[in-house]
Design a protein around this motif. Structure first.
Motif, PDB file in Angstrom:
ATOM      1  N   SER A   1       0.809  -1.217   0.000  1.00  0.00           N
ATOM      2  CA  SER A   1       0.000   0.000   0.000  1.00  0.00           C
ATOM      3  C   SER A   1       0.841   1.266   0.000  1.00  0.00           C
ATOM      4  CB  SER A   1      -0.953   0.002   1.195  1.00  0.00           C
ATOM      5  OG  SER A   1      -0.238  -0.152   2.408  1.00  0.00           O
ATOM      6  N   LEU A   2       2.036   1.223   0.567  1.00  0.00           N
ATOM      7  CA  LEU A   2       2.869   2.417   0.618  1.00  0.00           C
ATOM      8  C   LEU A   2       3.422   2.806  -0.749  1.00  0.00           C
ATOM      9  CD1 LEU A   2       4.895   2.084   3.954  1.00  0.00           C
ATOM     10  CD2 LEU A   2       2.982   3.598   3.445  1.00  0.00           C
ATOM     11  N   TYR A   3       3.440   1.872  -1.693  1.00  0.00           N
ATOM     12  CA  TYR A   3       3.981   2.183  -3.015  1.00  0.00           C
ATOM     13  C   TYR A   3       3.020   3.050  -3.829  1.00  0.00           C
ATOM     14  CZ  TYR A   3       7.908  -0.890  -2.224  1.00  0.00           C
ATOM     15  OH  TYR A   3       9.067  -1.448  -1.724  1.00  0.00           O
ATOM     16  N   ASP A   4       1.839   3.278  -3.286  1.00  0.00           N
ATOM     17  CA  ASP A   4       0.887   4.213  -3.892  1.00  0.00           C
ATOM     18  C   ASP A   4       0.674   5.430  -3.005  1.00  0.00           C
ATOM     19  OD1 ASP A   4       0.326   2.595  -6.187  1.00  0.00           O
ATOM     20  OD2 ASP A   4      -0.903   1.302  -4.922  1.00  0.00           O
ATOM     21  N   ASP A   5       1.490   5.546  -1.972  1.00  0.00           N
ATOM     22  CA  ASP A   5       1.385   6.678  -1.050  1.00  0.00           C
ATOM     23  C   ASP A   5       2.018   7.912  -1.707  1.00  0.00           C
ATOM     24  OD1 ASP A   5       2.441   8.545   1.076  1.00  0.00           O
ATOM     25  OD2 ASP A   5       1.345   7.142   2.348  1.00  0.00           O
ATOM     26  N   PRO A   6       1.252   8.994  -1.898  1.00  0.00           N
ATOM     27  CA  PRO A   6       1.784  10.186  -2.580  1.00  0.00           C
ATOM     28  C   PRO A   6       3.030  10.761  -1.921  1.00  0.00           C
ATOM     29  CG  PRO A   6      -0.602  10.317  -2.342  1.00  0.00           C
ATOM     30  CD  PRO A   6      -0.168   9.149  -1.524  1.00  0.00           C
ATOM     31  N   GLU A   7       3.084  10.738  -0.586  1.00  0.00           N
ATOM     32  CA  GLU A   7       4.242  11.294   0.111  1.00  0.00           C
ATOM     33  C   GLU A   7       5.494  10.463  -0.151  1.00  0.00           C
ATOM     34  OE1 GLU A   7       3.371  11.714   4.233  1.00  0.00           O
ATOM     35  OE2 GLU A   7       1.757  13.168   3.919  1.00  0.00           O
ATOM     36  N   LEU A   8       5.349   9.135  -0.165  1.00  0.00           N
ATOM     37  CA  LEU A   8       6.498   8.274  -0.429  1.00  0.00           C
ATOM     38  C   LEU A   8       6.944   8.417  -1.877  1.00  0.00           C
ATOM     39  CD1 LEU A   8       8.383   6.105   0.769  1.00  0.00           C
ATOM     40  CD2 LEU A   8       6.833   4.388  -0.156  1.00  0.00           C
ATOM     41  N   ILE A   9       5.990   8.458  -2.786  1.00  0.00           N
ATOM     42  CA  ILE A   9       6.318   8.624  -4.207  1.00  0.00           C
ATOM     43  C   ILE A   9       7.040   9.951  -4.436  1.00  0.00           C
ATOM     44  CG2 ILE A   9       5.336   8.929  -6.514  1.00  0.00           C
ATOM     45  CD1 ILE A   9       3.104   6.986  -5.666  1.00  0.00           C
ATOM     46  N   ALA A  10       6.614  10.986  -3.735  1.00  0.00           N
ATOM     47  CA  ALA A  10       7.257  12.301  -3.880  1.00  0.00           C
ATOM     48  C   ALA A  10       8.708  12.265  -3.414  1.00  0.00           C
ATOM     49  CB  ALA A  10       6.479  13.345  -3.081  1.00  0.00           C
ATOM     50  N   GLN A  11       9.017  11.413  -2.427  1.00  0.00           N
ATOM     51  CA  GLN A  11      10.387  11.294  -1.933  1.00  0.00           C
ATOM     52  C   GLN A  11      11.290  10.564  -2.926  1.00  0.00           C
ATOM     53  OE1 GLN A  11      10.712   9.604   2.063  1.00  0.00           O
ATOM     54  NE2 GLN A  11       8.712  10.433   2.601  1.00  0.00           N
ATOM     55  N   GLN A  12      10.744   9.526  -3.571  1.00  0.00           N
ATOM     56  CA  GLN A  12      11.554   8.655  -4.432  1.00  0.00           C
ATOM     57  C   GLN A  12      10.796   8.303  -5.718  1.00  0.00           C
ATOM     58  OE1 GLN A  12      14.612   7.878  -3.608  1.00  0.00           O
ATOM     59  NE2 GLN A  12      14.836   7.224  -1.509  1.00  0.00           N
ATOM     60  N   PRO A  13      10.434   9.266  -6.540  1.00  0.00           N
ATOM     61  CA  PRO A  13       9.570   8.967  -7.694  1.00  0.00           C
ATOM     62  C   PRO A  13      10.169   7.968  -8.685  1.00  0.00           C
ATOM     63  CG  PRO A  13      10.476  11.198  -7.822  1.00  0.00           C
ATOM     64  CD  PRO A  13      10.770  10.698  -6.455  1.00  0.00           C
ATOM     65  N   GLU A  14      11.423   8.136  -9.087  1.00  0.00           N
ATOM     66  CA  GLU A  14      12.028   7.225 -10.062  1.00  0.00           C
ATOM     67  C   GLU A  14      12.256   5.846  -9.460  1.00  0.00           C
ATOM     68  OE1 GLU A  14      12.672   7.492 -13.369  1.00  0.00           O
ATOM     69  OE2 GLU A  14      11.410   9.249 -13.108  1.00  0.00           O
ATOM     70  N   LEU A  15      12.740   5.822  -8.234  1.00  0.00           N
ATOM     71  CA  LEU A  15      13.005   4.548  -7.576  1.00  0.00           C
ATOM     72  C   LEU A  15      11.720   3.737  -7.407  1.00  0.00           C
ATOM     73  CD1 LEU A  15      14.785   2.534  -6.119  1.00  0.00           C
ATOM     74  CD2 LEU A  15      14.616   3.945  -4.059  1.00  0.00           C
ATOM     75  N   ILE A  16      10.662   4.382  -6.965  1.00  0.00           N
ATOM     76  CA  ILE A  16       9.387   3.679  -6.771  1.00  0.00           C
ATOM     77  C   ILE A  16       8.883   3.114  -8.097  1.00  0.00           C
ATOM     78  CG2 ILE A  16       6.955   3.971  -6.182  1.00  0.00           C
ATOM     79  CD1 ILE A  16       8.683   3.886  -3.736  1.00  0.00           C
ATOM     80  N   LYS A  17       8.997   3.898  -9.154  1.00  0.00           N
ATOM     81  CA  LYS A  17       8.524   3.458 -10.468  1.00  0.00           C
ATOM     82  C   LYS A  17       9.262   2.205 -10.930  1.00  0.00           C
ATOM     83  CE  LYS A  17       9.743   5.683 -14.199  1.00  0.00           C
ATOM     84  NZ  LYS A  17       9.858   6.747 -15.253  1.00  0.00           N
ATOM     85  N   VAL A  18      10.577   2.213 -10.803  1.00  0.00           N
ATOM     86  CA  VAL A  18      11.379   1.064 -11.230  1.00  0.00           C
ATOM     87  C   VAL A  18      11.169  -0.121 -10.292  1.00  0.00           C
ATOM     88  CG1 VAL A  18      13.727   0.225 -11.659  1.00  0.00           C
ATOM     89  CG2 VAL A  18      13.086   2.552 -12.337  1.00  0.00           C
ATOM     90  N   ALA A  19      11.074   0.154  -8.995  1.00  0.00           N
ATOM     91  CA  ALA A  19      10.896  -0.922  -8.012  1.00  0.00           C
ATOM     92  C   ALA A  19       9.616  -1.712  -8.265  1.00  0.00           C
ATOM     93  CB  ALA A  19      10.880  -0.346  -6.604  1.00  0.00           C
ATOM     94  N   LYS A  20       8.548  -1.011  -8.640  1.00  0.00           N
ATOM     95  CA  LYS A  20       7.267  -1.680  -8.878  1.00  0.00           C
ATOM     96  C   LYS A  20       7.329  -2.630 -10.072  1.00  0.00           C
ATOM     97  CE  LYS A  20       3.468   0.850  -8.200  1.00  0.00           C
ATOM     98  NZ  LYS A  20       2.535   2.012  -8.192  1.00  0.00           N
ATOM     99  N   GLU A  21       8.270  -2.400 -10.983  1.00  0.00           N
ATOM    100  CA  GLU A  21       8.460  -3.326 -12.102  1.00  0.00           C
ATOM    101  C   GLU A  21       9.491  -4.397 -11.756  1.00  0.00           C
ATOM    102  OE1 GLU A  21       9.657  -3.436 -16.849  1.00  0.00           O
ATOM    103  OE2 GLU A  21       9.565  -1.507 -15.799  1.00  0.00           O
ATOM    104  N   GLN A  22      10.588  -3.998 -11.116  1.00  0.00           N
ATOM    105  CA  GLN A  22      11.666  -4.956 -10.848  1.00  0.00           C
ATOM    106  C   GLN A  22      11.241  -6.070  -9.901  1.00  0.00           C
ATOM    107  OE1 GLN A  22      15.492  -4.827 -11.998  1.00  0.00           O
ATOM    108  NE2 GLN A  22      14.419  -6.767 -11.815  1.00  0.00           N
ATOM    109  N   ILE A  23      10.332  -5.795  -9.001  1.00  0.00           N
ATOM    110  CA  ILE A  23       9.936  -6.796  -8.007  1.00  0.00           C
ATOM    111  C   ILE A  23       9.323  -8.038  -8.651  1.00  0.00           C
ATOM    112  CG2 ILE A  23       7.610  -5.904  -7.574  1.00  0.00           C
ATOM    113  CD1 ILE A  23       8.094  -6.578  -4.596  1.00  0.00           C
TER     114      ILE A  23
END
Length: 417
Positions: free
Chosen positions: A342-364
């Motif tokens: 659920s945190l991978y869709d959290d706007p505050e977390l995405i704002a901290q690490q936008p590129e990392l979150i995007k790649v992480a959601k695919e790499q997993i």
């Protein structure tokens, strides 16, 4: 006599009251490097203690290379040296088989379990049972220097065949002498990196009967791939002595166009105080092979487990639950991404690490686990030695893998007795 009895009774009451008012002390064993830093763990613990003044936590930190043996000595002694331990994803089989880990399957609610990535839960799972709480969530990524790729007009690669083609162009045009840096130092690092090529090619280490087969097919091809392209000067010769910090330093110094590393390198490679290529370091999904898999990345997850020798398992679990909570993981996400979906869709977390979150959601989706066998520590040692023998030209790849299979079979036979 009555007075003496009365005094003894009074002393007993006082001592009992003191014990009742005293704090429960639990101890935790963590590692010094990678993921959450020691300062992070101390800060998390202080926050927990403010909420639970009835508990005191004694922290110990060792290098990763010491962690396994520290746990083994403590658990085998049964002395209750540690309550909470940091558990690497390659140890649940060994430690659970030995009876050292508390089964916490029933302690984790179905609601929480549903919000944790299955690939992350696997780091603390053995034979369908949970032996810890996922905590340090990590897997590897591919990194490239976009400025170097632009210098030869190259697009970001999807497959290793494209990486090799670009590397040849970079070398031919004197953009960089050794385009690729990887962690092939003798130890778990070289095993992990080799396995990523094996799984990306679509290979496995054992047949359906559980017999080791790394001396044929894709595992052998993966080692030949490494040797061939190091001989060609595409992989830096320093690979064979490098671990992840060396990879980071070489890449951040602008001495490589491509590198493989864990999450922590992304922010550091783009920090002007730490890197000469800040702004040009891009994180991406690890390449695959056209006739294999789209990608493959090693599960580097670690959990928090309770030793069966713990005298305070409930308090230990409360401490673990706090460290792994959504609030804490979100707060400290700069060094490790959360275990919670659920945190991978959290706007505050995405704002901290936008590129990392995007790649992480695919790499997993391309995570693999290292072999879940109780003798993995011995297997890793065998593989690291034989892989190094091939990379240093002491043996041919085939000789090295033949020897690895022979040695692995000997260990299997000993475990079967």
């Amino acid at each position: 006599m009555k007075r003496l009895i009365g005094m003894l009774f009074l002393v007993g009451v006082v001592l009992f009251g003191a014990c009742a008012l005293g704090k429960v002390e639990i101890s935790g064993l963590f590692m010094k490097q990678a993921g959450y830093q020691e300062s992070d763990i101390r800060a998390m613990t202080e926050e927990f203690l403010k909420m639970r003044p009835d508990i005191d936590v004694k922290l110990s930190f060792v290098a990763y290379e010491e962690l396994h043996d520290k746990i083994v000595v403590a658990a085998a002694s049964g002395a209750g040296t540690y309550d909470v331990i940091l558990l690497d994803c390659i140890w649940p089989a060994e430690f659970a088989e030995a009876g050292w880990l508390l089964d916490v399957t029933e302690r984790l609610s179905e609601e929480d379990r549903a919000d944790i990535f299955p690939e992350v839960l696997s780091a603390v799972t053995y034979r369908g049972r949970l032996y810890g709480m996922p905590w340090l969530n990590d897997w590897e990524y591919f990194f490239y220097n976009k400025k170097m790729l632009e210098a030869v007009g190259a697009e970001p690669p999807t497959y290793w065949t494209e990486v090799i083609d670009i590397a040849r162009k970079l070398k031919a045009q004197n953009v960089v002498e050794y385009p690729i840096i990887d962690a092939w130092g003798q130890g778990e690092a070289v095993v992990i990196q080799w396995l990523q090529y094996v799984y990306a090619m679509g290979g496995t280490l054992f047949d359906e009967a559980g017999n080791p087969t790394m001396n044929q097919g894709k595992p052998l091809e993966a080692l030949e791939f490494m040797v061939q392209h190091m001989d060609e000067g595409l992989f830096n010769p320093a690979c064979i002595e490098s671990f992840y910090e060396e990879v980071r330093r070489v890449f951040s110094a602008g001495q490589a166009a491509f590198g493989l590393n864990w999450t922590y390198m992304y922010n550091l490679a783009n920090d002007p105080a730490e890197s000469q290529i800040a702004g040009d370091a891009v994180i991406a999904v690890i390449p695959g092979f056209p006739d294999g898999r789209r990608s493959a990345t090693c599960n580097g997850g670690m959990g928090l487990s309770i030793l069966t020798s713990s005298q305070h398992p409930d308090e230990a679990w409360d401490y673990i639950q706090y460290l792994a909570s959504k609030e804490v993981q979100k707060k400290y996400s700069q060094n490790a991404l959360p275990i919670w979906k659920s945190l991978y869709d959290d706007p505050e977390l995405i704002a901290q690490q936008p590129e990392l979150i995007k790649v992480a959601k695919e790499q997993i989706h391309y995570i693999f686990d290292r072999p879940q066998v109780p003798w993995y520590s011995q297997l890793s040692l065998i593989l690291s030695e034989e892989l190094q023998a091939a990379l240093t030209k002491a043996k041919t790849p085939k000789q090295a893998m033949d020897d690895a299979v022979s040695r692995a079979k000997e260990v299997m036979e000993r475990y079967a007795q």
